[in-house]
Design an enzyme around this catalytic site. Structure first.
Site, PDB file in Angstrom:
ATOM      1  N   ARG A 248      17.227 -17.314  -0.431  1.00  0.00           N
ATOM      2  CA  ARG A 248      17.484 -17.165   0.690  1.00  0.00           C
ATOM      3  C   ARG A 248      18.486 -18.131   1.191  1.00  0.00           C
ATOM      4  O   ARG A 248      19.446 -17.982   2.145  1.00  0.00           O
ATOM      5  CB  ARG A 248      16.453 -17.210   1.719  1.00  0.00           C
TER       6      ARG A 248
ATOM      7  N   LYS B 226       1.124   4.199   2.075  1.00  0.00           N
ATOM      8  CA  LYS B 226       0.508   5.018   2.769  1.00  0.00           C
ATOM      9  C   LYS B 226       1.582   5.823   3.751  1.00  0.00           C
ATOM     10  O   LYS B 226       2.520   5.198   3.957  1.00  0.00           O
ATOM     11  CB  LYS B 226      -0.213   3.887   4.089  1.00  0.00           C
TER      12      LYS B 226
ATOM     13  N   GLY C 223      10.213  -6.007   6.617  1.00  0.00           N
ATOM     14  CA  GLY C 223       9.753  -5.506   8.045  1.00  0.00           C
ATOM     15  C   GLY C 223      11.026  -4.927   8.886  1.00  0.00           C
ATOM     16  O   GLY C 223      11.002  -4.113   9.500  1.00  0.00           O
TER      17      GLY C 223
ATOM     18  N   GLY D   2      11.233  -5.789   0.725  1.00  0.00           N
ATOM     19  CA  GLY D   2       9.910  -5.667   0.057  1.00  0.00           C
ATOM     20  C   GLY D   2      10.000  -5.366  -1.294  1.00  0.00           C
ATOM     21  O   GLY D   2      10.608  -5.735  -2.156  1.00  0.00           O
TER      22      GLY D   2
HETATM   23  P1  AMP Z   1       3.785  -0.233   1.048  1.00  0.00           P
HETATM   24  O1  AMP Z   1       3.601  -1.665   1.457  1.00  0.00           O
HETATM   25  O2  AMP Z   1       3.258   0.716   1.943  1.00  0.00           O
HETATM   26  O3  AMP Z   1       5.312  -0.001   0.647  1.00  0.00           O
HETATM   27  O4  AMP Z   1       3.127  -0.039  -0.542  1.00  0.00           O
HETATM   28  C1  AMP Z   1       3.092  -0.880  -1.436  1.00  0.00           C
HETATM   29  C2  AMP Z   1       2.118  -0.926  -2.314  1.00  0.00           C
HETATM   30  O5  AMP Z   1       2.088   0.728  -2.584  1.00  0.00           O
HETATM   31  C3  AMP Z   1       2.239  -1.190  -3.625  1.00  0.00           C
HETATM   32  O6  AMP Z   1       1.408  -2.522  -3.630  1.00  0.00           O
HETATM   33  C4  AMP Z   1       1.811  -0.386  -4.659  1.00  0.00           C
HETATM   34  O7  AMP Z   1       0.752  -0.946  -5.661  1.00  0.00           O
HETATM   35  C5  AMP Z   1       1.078   0.899  -3.741  1.00  0.00           C
HETATM   36  N1  AMP Z   1       0.991   1.901  -4.279  1.00  0.00           N
HETATM   37  C6  AMP Z   1       1.819   2.804  -4.757  1.00  0.00           C
HETATM   38  N2  AMP Z   1       1.574   3.946  -5.258  1.00  0.00           N
HETATM   39  C7  AMP Z   1       0.316   3.792  -5.234  1.00  0.00           C
HETATM   40  C8  AMP Z   1      -0.756   4.867  -5.820  1.00  0.00           C
HETATM   41  N3  AMP Z   1      -0.517   6.079  -6.347  1.00  0.00           N
HETATM   42  N4  AMP Z   1      -1.969   4.469  -5.352  1.00  0.00           N
HETATM   43  C9  AMP Z   1      -2.193   3.268  -5.111  1.00  0.00           C
HETATM   44  N5  AMP Z   1      -1.675   2.285  -4.635  1.00  0.00           N
HETATM   45  C10 AMP Z   1       0.024   2.490  -4.617  1.00  0.00           C
END
Ligand code: AMP
Length: 432
Positions: A39, A236, A412, A389
């Site tokens: 950064r 999610k 974010g 991220g």
């Molecule tokens: P996000 O912060 O919503 O972008 O999610 C990132 C997280 O999603 C990471 O820590 C991954 O380990 C998790 N992730 C991705 N695919 C899967 C999956 N099939 N089952 C459980 N967790 C997942």
């Protein structure tokens, strides 16, 4: 409407307040050793330009989250309080005092002084460190600052007024300078005193980092070279709804991977076993797929899945067709056929935006899908943009950073940008 940048204004001989993102990770033990200086490196072009153009540069940033220890108003967080309340009554006073002493010591670790020292080495010139933010020391040092000199204010979040966007605090910051430059995209989605409030009192322009974010991400959203493909992953559906809804009106193809794919699979009548599933988002998943069909947007879900009998790197695995995950198993990555399908779609694109891993990439055995997507972007001739991220970290760790046109510096903030939201730190800048 595009925003003014430091190149659109005359900075010579001016005092310039620059909001940078110096929130770098520090070694937990010493609190003074920077463990990743990316950064700081990212802020150098803007700082160097201002120095070379003869501006007096006053840098400000936050570092960490010193929320629970504000100057003399020391507060304990919930966990610490609960621990103390569990002690016998006669021990609580001493424990509180000890906890506050520790909190005071910890917060000192969030000083920007080590960053100023490193910046001085990188710039090859003295960097003056203020002892405070709007106190006597900072005021005197800012007043005495000469063209070509650089100073750093102490951690903005040592004052709760920063995150509250307090007008008096913003005014005090603004009083140091004649021009405000925002180059901290990572906090541009927050309306804080140093990211938004200060622009009420000074002409406001972007630095080179924010200019690049707006050029690439703004360009992709407003006028993308086509085909425009978005690759979305992560845990999610609920955290990506805003991005999906905004992008579905703009893209030619939407690729969904990661944990959120199983809610779509379930919506299509598939069996997802123990995979991540948001029951309450199944109807929404159906609506999204119907909308994509309606608009002629290609909607791609995984066609095969690597599933595991346990949520661990050493679990037993099998590759099954999507929607055919056996009871007791959970999908942790996209399968090899899906890797090919997604890579092929990326290959044929002219603009690609990627946000979110394709599987549990933290486990090496379930990182192949994420690596394949990173590889596809690196190999592509398209304009490639990686939202911050996890996906940004994956691309960087794999050594593909220089093969990607733009890796967003905000997690974010880039998500909110892709959602089509107005970022307060960008809105506050003067229009061209
Ligand atoms: P996000 O912060 O919503 O972008 O999610 C990132 C997280 O999603 C990471 O820590 C991954 O380990 C998790 N992730 C991705 N695919 C899967 C999956 N099939 N089952 C459980 N967790 C997942």
């Amino acid at each position: 409407m595009s925003k003014q940048t430091i190149k659109d204004v005359n900075v010579k001989g001016k005092k310039v307040l620059v909001r940078v993102d110096f929130n770098v990770p520090m070694d937990k033990e010493t609190g003074t050793k920077i463990t990743d200086e990316n950064r700081i490196l990212g802020a150098l072009p803007t700082i160097k330009y201002l120095v070379d153009e003869g501006a007096a540069v006053i840098l400000c940033s936050h570092m960490g989250k010193p929320h629970n220890v504000f100057n003399e108003k020391l507060k304990l967080n919930k966990k610490e309080k609960a621990k103390i309340e569990a002690l016998p009554a006669e021990e609580q006073e001493a424990a509180t005092a000890a906890a506050l002493e520790k909190a005071k010591k910890d917060v000192k670790k969030l000083s920007l002084a080590p960053v100023a020292a490193r910046l001085s080495e990188l710039l090859g010139q003295e960097v003056i460190m203020a002892k405070d933010v709007i106190g006597e020391d900072a005021k005197a040092k800012a007043a005495a600052l000469k063209p070509g000199q650089v100073m750093v204010l102490e951690n903005l979040r040592f004052h709760q007024e920063e995150e509250k966007n307090d007008p008096e605090f913003a005014k005090a910051l603004a009083s140091y300078a004649e021009l405000y430059v925002n180059d901290a995209f990572g906090t541009a989605h927050r309306a804080h005193a140093s990211t938004a409030g200060v622009a009420d009192y000074l002409p406001a322009v972007s630095g080179f980092l924010i200019e690049k974010e707006l050029k690439f991400m703004g360009g992709a959203l407003e006028n993308p070279a086509r085909p425009f493909v978005a690759v979305l992953g992560g845990a999610k559906v609920s955290s990506k709804i805003g991005v999906i809804t905004n992008l579905i009106d703009k893209v030619d193809a939407l690729i969904i991977g990661g944990g959120m794919a199983y809610t779509f699979s379930k919506a299509m009548g598939g069996n997802v076993g123990n995979s991540l599933l948001e029951e309450d988002k199944i109807d929404l998943a159906k609506e999204i797929m119907a909308k994509a069909a309606d608009k002629g947007v290609k909607f791609l879900l995984p066609i095969d899945t690597v599933c595991a009998d346990d949520f661990s790197n050493d679990a037993n695995t099998q590759v099954v067709e999507a929607g055919c995950i056996p009871e007791g198993w959970e999908g942790l990555d996209i399968g090899p056929k899906t890797q090919e399908l997604f890579a092929e779609t990326v290959k044929n694109a002219k603009t690609v935006v990627w946000n979110g891993p394709m599987g549990v990439f933290e486990f090496a055995n379930f990182a192949k899908g994420t690596i394949a997507v990173a590889q596809a972007l690196a190999d592509s001739d398209a304009i490639t943009i990686v939202g911050g991220g996890d996906s940004a970290a994956a691309v960087t760790q794999l050594g593909y950073a220089d093969k990607i046109d733009h890796i967003s510096t905000g997690g974010g903030a880039s998500l909110e940008f892709l959602e089509g939201k107005t970022l307060p730190g960008v809105a506050a800048l003067n229009d061209k």
